[in-house]
Design an enzyme around this catalytic site. Sequence first.
Site, PDB file in Angstrom:
ATOM      1  N   ASP A  21       3.003   3.183  -8.259  1.00 49.21           N
ATOM      2  CA  ASP A  21       2.186   2.067  -7.790  1.00 49.21           C
ATOM      3  C   ASP A  21       2.559   0.809  -8.554  1.00 49.21           C
ATOM      4  O   ASP A  21       2.654   0.837  -9.780  1.00 49.21           O
ATOM      5  CB  ASP A  21       0.700   2.389  -7.998  1.00 49.21           C
ATOM      6  CG  ASP A  21      -0.205   1.445  -7.211  1.00 49.21           C
ATOM      7  OD1 ASP A  21       0.317   0.566  -6.505  1.00 49.21           O
ATOM      8  OD2 ASP A  21      -1.437   1.589  -7.306  1.00 49.21           O
ATOM      9  N   ASP A  27       4.855  -5.680  -2.531  1.00 47.11           N
ATOM     10  CA  ASP A  27       4.316  -4.357  -2.846  1.00 47.11           C
ATOM     11  C   ASP A  27       5.319  -3.254  -2.554  1.00 47.11           C
ATOM     12  O   ASP A  27       6.063  -3.313  -1.581  1.00 47.11           O
ATOM     13  CB  ASP A  27       3.030  -4.141  -2.029  1.00 47.11           C
ATOM     14  CG  ASP A  27       2.253  -2.945  -2.509  1.00 47.11           C
ATOM     15  OD1 ASP A  27       2.210  -2.714  -3.733  1.00 47.11           O
ATOM     16  OD2 ASP A  27       1.692  -2.211  -1.668  1.00 47.11           O
TER      17      ASP A  27
END
Length: 427
Positions: A101, A301
């Site tokens: 992440d 992201d």
Amino acid sequence: MAHLFLFTLLALSSSLPSIFAAHTASLHLRLTHVDSGQPFSSTGRIHRLVQRSHHRRKVLESRLANNSSASFNVLLKASMFDYFIEYSIGTPKLPVTGVLDTGSEVVWAKCQPCEQCDHKGISIYDPSKSSTFSKLPCSSPLYDYQPLKSVSVPKCEYVYVYGSAMINGFLATEMFSLGAESPTVNLTFGCNRLVKGTFSGASGVVDLGQGKLSLVSQLNLGRFSYCLTPFKSSSKSHLLLGDLASAKKASSGEVQSTPFLNATDQYYVAMRGISIGGNLLPIPASVFEYNKEESTGVLVDSGTGQTQLPQSAFDVIKKELQSLVGLRVKDMSKTVGLDLCFGLSSWPPPPLPDMVFHFDNGADMRMPQMNYMFADKRTRAYCLVMRPGQNGDKLTIIGNYQQQNMHIIYDVASRMLRFESTPCESF
Ligand SMILES: *[C@@H]1O[C@H](CO)[C@@H](O)[C@H](O)[C@H]1NC(C)=O
Ligand SMILES: *[C@@H]1O[C@H](CO)[C@@H](O)[C@H](O)[C@H]1NC(C)=O
Ligand SMILES: *[C@@H]1O[C@H](CO)[C@@H](O)[C@H](O)[C@H]1NC(C)=O
Ligand SMILES: *[C@@H]1O[C@H](CO)[C@@H](O)[C@H](O)[C@H]1NC(C)=O
């Protein structure tokens, strides 16, 4: 094989809590796509990517809005991460699979005994079986770290919210080993006793955000990078930590750089516009401006598949593609799940020119057709892998479908995002 050059630094920035062992690791790790090796068709895979992106968007938006009022009763089935990473925890080493992440604030593991943890076929770390586990004292100032106490929690515990998923546990230190041949590092991590939500059947999360409990901060990494193999490839992707995360190409023209915004801990950049085939599209630059109150801005992201754009920007791209493709728009939202699809009457689909995202500092992210269109011979679908923000959502998220075959360097120390086109299968 993990390439490793590890050395210990004597001093660490005084702004970091002194409990962190100071290391700079330089590692080359492999990333496995969550759908890799699964029997999904190409359409099935894109549909799953769309669902994960949808779930992840909520996570990123609630973070931006600093929203702690999420409802934990809704257990979403779709996960919100796209890449697995292998590492081991504890002494003796327990090999586990976690998810990568770049948009969160804590490294964590499911810890035995864990309630509501999805145990199916995965190794769950048991602190009572490790000789190097050590709980942080309740007086640790880390319990006051704001992202870990977004909702009220008992003393000596934290709660961390992922949109409508959440984790709850306590803070501890433990020896982690990233990559099979690397030495162990002592990390502060969240030991979770309660995990609500789907985490792709992973044993934990490896966080490469900029918060003080991320791997980047704890190992004082300076920079990291990844190179994601194409969506249809079965080869693993690459993650480089530390000094190895350097541009491959020497010429400055081939390596683009744009600064990260300072206003936030997340990886926001300034985007100025979008062009297709050399035509700058009529999208006002203001729709991409960062504004915390209005939840706008452009976030890069790793865990979101399809790029999300404000509705107005999406509509301009849609119009341009309709005129370039010259085929009828077909509603494939139920089958493929993407918002803009054309029905093909022949194969291969009509070629499309490169799309370019223009960033501050003159950095251009050039995407060939395969980085923004999904084409499937069997279903005759030809679709844009981007979605408009719904219900007035104006956040822009640059997803990983758009980052295929690109070496993306997060130069955290110089606060720059750098990228270069490169074939990641032969990286
Ligand atoms: C988020 O909200 C909390 C209170 O709910 C506040 O203390 C904190 O400063 C806020 N964080 C940011 C980044 O705005
Ligand atoms: C905060 O989260 C709740 C529950 O998920 C949602 O209903 C609300 O709209 C969110 N608020 C903001 C400002 O995002
Ligand atoms: C890891 O670091 C913490 C904090 O410095 C320390 O208390 C703990 O003993 C260390 N663990 C090991 C196994 O060295
Ligand atoms: C961020 O802050 C640094 C140091 O103050 C400054 O040099 C840099 O220009 C700033 N970046 C942006 C995008 O504002």
